[in-house]
Each structure stands twice: as structure tokens, then as C-alpha cells.
Design a protein around this motif. Structure first.
Motif, short mmCIF file in Angstrom:
data_model
loop_
_atom_site.label_atom_id
_atom_site.label_comp_id
_atom_site.label_asym_id
_atom_site.label_seq_id
_atom_site.Cartn_x
_atom_site.Cartn_y
_atom_site.Cartn_z
N TYR A 1 -10.08 3.03 -4.16
CA TYR A 1 -8.80 2.53 -4.68
C TYR A 1 -8.60 1.10 -4.19
O TYR A 1 -8.54 0.87 -2.99
CB TYR A 1 -7.63 3.39 -4.22
N VAL B 1 -4.38 11.20 1.14
CA VAL B 1 -4.79 10.05 0.33
C VAL B 1 -4.09 10.10 -1.02
O VAL B 1 -3.59 9.09 -1.52
CB VAL B 1 -6.32 10.02 0.14
N PHE C 1 -12.45 5.35 -0.50
CA PHE C 1 -12.03 6.15 -1.66
C PHE C 1 -12.07 5.38 -2.98
O PHE C 1 -11.82 5.97 -4.04
CB PHE C 1 -10.62 6.70 -1.43
N VAL D 1 -1.44 7.23 -2.43
CA VAL D 1 -1.59 6.51 -3.70
C VAL D 1 -0.39 6.75 -4.61
O VAL D 1 0.13 5.83 -5.25
CB VAL D 1 -2.90 6.93 -4.41
N ASP E 1 -9.42 0.24 4.12
CA ASP E 1 -9.87 1.63 4.30
C ASP E 1 -9.84 2.36 2.96
O ASP E 1 -10.78 3.08 2.61
CB ASP E 1 -8.94 2.37 5.29
N LEU E 2 -8.76 2.20 2.24
CA LEU E 2 -8.57 2.88 0.96
C LEU E 2 -9.65 2.47 -0.03
O LEU E 2 -10.19 3.31 -0.78
CB LEU E 2 -7.18 2.55 0.41
N ARG F 1 -3.11 5.71 10.15
CA ARG F 1 -4.43 5.34 9.63
C ARG F 1 -5.41 6.50 9.71
O ARG F 1 -6.17 6.76 8.75
CB ARG F 1 -4.97 4.15 10.41
N LEU G 1 -4.77 8.99 6.97
CA LEU G 1 -5.20 8.47 5.68
C LEU G 1 -6.72 8.56 5.52
O LEU G 1 -7.23 8.88 4.44
CB LEU G 1 -4.75 7.02 5.52
N LYS G 2 -7.45 8.32 6.59
CA LYS G 2 -8.91 8.30 6.52
C LYS G 2 -9.54 9.69 6.50
O LYS G 2 -10.65 9.87 5.99
CB LYS G 2 -9.49 7.52 7.71
N LEU H 1 -5.40 -0.99 3.39
CA LEU H 1 -5.88 -1.22 2.03
C LEU H 1 -7.41 -1.32 1.98
O LEU H 1 -8.04 -0.84 1.03
CB LEU H 1 -5.25 -2.48 1.45
#
Length: 272
Positions: free
Chosen positions: A24, A64, A22, A68, A17-18, A54, A57-58, A15
Motif C-alpha cells: 500500500y 493492517v 503490504f 487502511v 512499512d505499509l 508500529r 501494524l507490522k 508509511l
């Protein structure tokens, strides 16, 4: 071999990282709920380890978007909780009918069923032509579906029952056409709708409304985030405007509770 589950610490890492990469912000969502959805996605996409999950996602912008879309909740139906819509039809919208123009915000609209339900009620009260319905969500995929106004035909029986119980005056099937296994709702129901992305957590107020509906969204937020969203709604709602929440949501213990009076048992409050 895949790890059995993503733990609490790893959820926090994802979370963060997100948020940092990004923008979010899911850090104040209900921990149990979001952990369950993240683990579902981890299992569904068969990642061999948390590190792989991870990294993907990154570094993968397409993933991504999928992440979401999968961790936001999109459960809705037309005329859900018929007594709520009956209260809108009989107690709320007739009062707004005295206004020269009505602005309505459906926050967290998901695939749009609630926005179309509101549009139908406005039509039947002869208020649609002087109304504008803003339907927003953080999830771009569900917004795209909402904008098309196409729903599975298999759901129409339940929606028709909900509509009748809510005080609907017509044959529900008159609002859509059938194409194979789908029901396409009339284009004129969308003529006063604006579908747009909006993040309740990080975005600001964008208009003044006479009615805001945010039903069954705040149950996934913790107390801090709920307070933040309530502040946003208070800022966005005109005096004497109405705020509608879900059956398990309440304004009672919020910092803005003194600004509102509950209208009835259907979780509708009026700003006073």
C-alpha cells in the motif's frame, strides 16, 4: 501513558512499512491530511507508544486492514454538487448516448453514493441498459457497503433535495424501499455496476472509458501523485471522452492539460 502525537518522522516510518510489507503506497498523499488521520487512529485505539503502534501494524494483518480503512477518506453523498449532475444530465451523457455502448469509471467510489447517482441519471435518460459502471476503491470495507446499496434513511431527505436540484424527473423515493432506519436501493440499479478494488497509486489502466469521475479524491494527493493519476486517466479515456473532477481539483496545470478542453464551470473536461 500514551504519547501525545505521532510526529512527521514516525508517519514516514509507518508509511514505508505499509509499502514495503503490504504494497500500500500512501507515501505521496497529502502529509498534513494523512498525519491527522494516523494520529486520530493512534488516539482512538489507545496505543501506549509509537513502538506498540508500529509493531501492531507490522504483525497483525487484521489491523493492517483497519489502518487502511481508517486513513482513506470516505466522505460522499448522492447527487453531491447538484449543478455538476445537471451538467452531466444535459451536456455530457446525451452526447455519449450516440455510442453503441458506454463505459463509465467512478474512481475512488467510497460507499457508492456517486455510482448509484450516475445509475439513476442513466436510467432517466434511457441509457442504462447499454452502459457499464465500474466503481472502484482501495478500501474493501466501503466497497462491501457500496455493493449492498443500503444507506441510512436519515440521509434520504438531503439526497432527495440534491436529486431535485440536479434536474431529477421522478419522486426520489421511488428508487428505494424502506426497511426500519435504512433505505435499500433497487437491485436493478446494480445490474450494470461492477464494484472492484483498485489502487489509483499503483494499479494500471484496466479498460477504455467514455467517462471517468474522480471527484474530491485528488485533493488528498501531492503534486507528484496527482500527475501520476492524471496520466492513468489520460491512458484510460477514449478520444472525446470526459473526465470529471471535484470542485477544488483541476487539470489546468498538469502535464496532460493540452490533451483536454474544459467543458464548463463544473470541472468537466473533454479529451480532444
Amino acid at each position: 501513558m500514551q504519547e501525545s502525537a505521532i510526529n512527521d518522522v514516525e508517519v514516514e516510518i509507518l508509511l514505508n512499512d505499509l509499502l514495503e510489507l503490504f504494497g500500500y503506497d500512501f507515501t505521496n498523499y497529502s502529509k498534513a491530511s494523512i498525519k491527522r488521520r494516523i494520529n486520530r487512529l493512534f488516539t482512538l485505539d489507545k496505543f501506549p507508544s509509537f513502538a506498540e503502534f508500529r509493531y501492531h501494524l507490522k504483525t497483525d494483518s487484521k489491523y493492517v486492514k483497519r489502518f487502511v480503512e481508517q486513513i482513506t477518506v470516505n466522505v460522499t453523498e448522492m447527487f453531491r454538487d447538484p449543478l455538476f449532475y445537471q451538467a452531466l444530465r444535459e451536456d455530457v451523457l446525451p452526447q455519449l448516448g450516440t455510442y453503441p455502448f458506454i463505459r463509465i469509471w467512478v474512481a475512488g467510489c467510497s460507499t457508492g453514493e456517486e455510482a448509484y447517482s450516475i445509475a439513476i441519471v442513466l436510467k432517466e435518460l434511457n441509457l442504462y441498459d447499454k452502459s457499464l459502471v465500474y466503481a472502484t476503491d482501495i478500501n474493501t470495507e466501503v466497497l462491501d457497503k457500496a455493493g449492498k446499496g443500503i444507506f441510512p434513511l436519515s440521509q434520504m431527505k438531503q439526497y432527495s433535495e440534491n436529486y431535485s436540484l440536479s434536474g431529477g424527473k421522478h419522486d426520489f423515493s421511488s428508487y428505494y424501499s424502506v426497511n426500519y432506519n435504512s433505505a435499500r436501493f433497487d437491485e436493478n440499479l446494480k445490474s450494470k455496476m461492477i464494484f472492484s478494488t483498485h489502487n489509483l497509486v499503483s494499479d494500471h489502466s484496466f479498460n477504455q472509458f467514455q467517462l471517468i469521475l474522480c471527484r474530491n479524491v485528488l485533493i488528498y494527493f501531492d503534486k507528484y501523485l496527482q500527475a501520476k493519476v492524471f496520466g492513468l486517466f489520460d491512458e484510460s479515456l477514449e478520444n472525446l471522452g470526459f473526465l470529471a473532477l471535484g470542485t477544488k481539483e483541476t487539470l489546468r496545470f498538469s502535464s496532460i492539460a493540452s490533451n483536454f478542453k474544459q467543458l464548463n464551470s463544473q470541472k468537466i473536461w473533454r479529451k480532444v
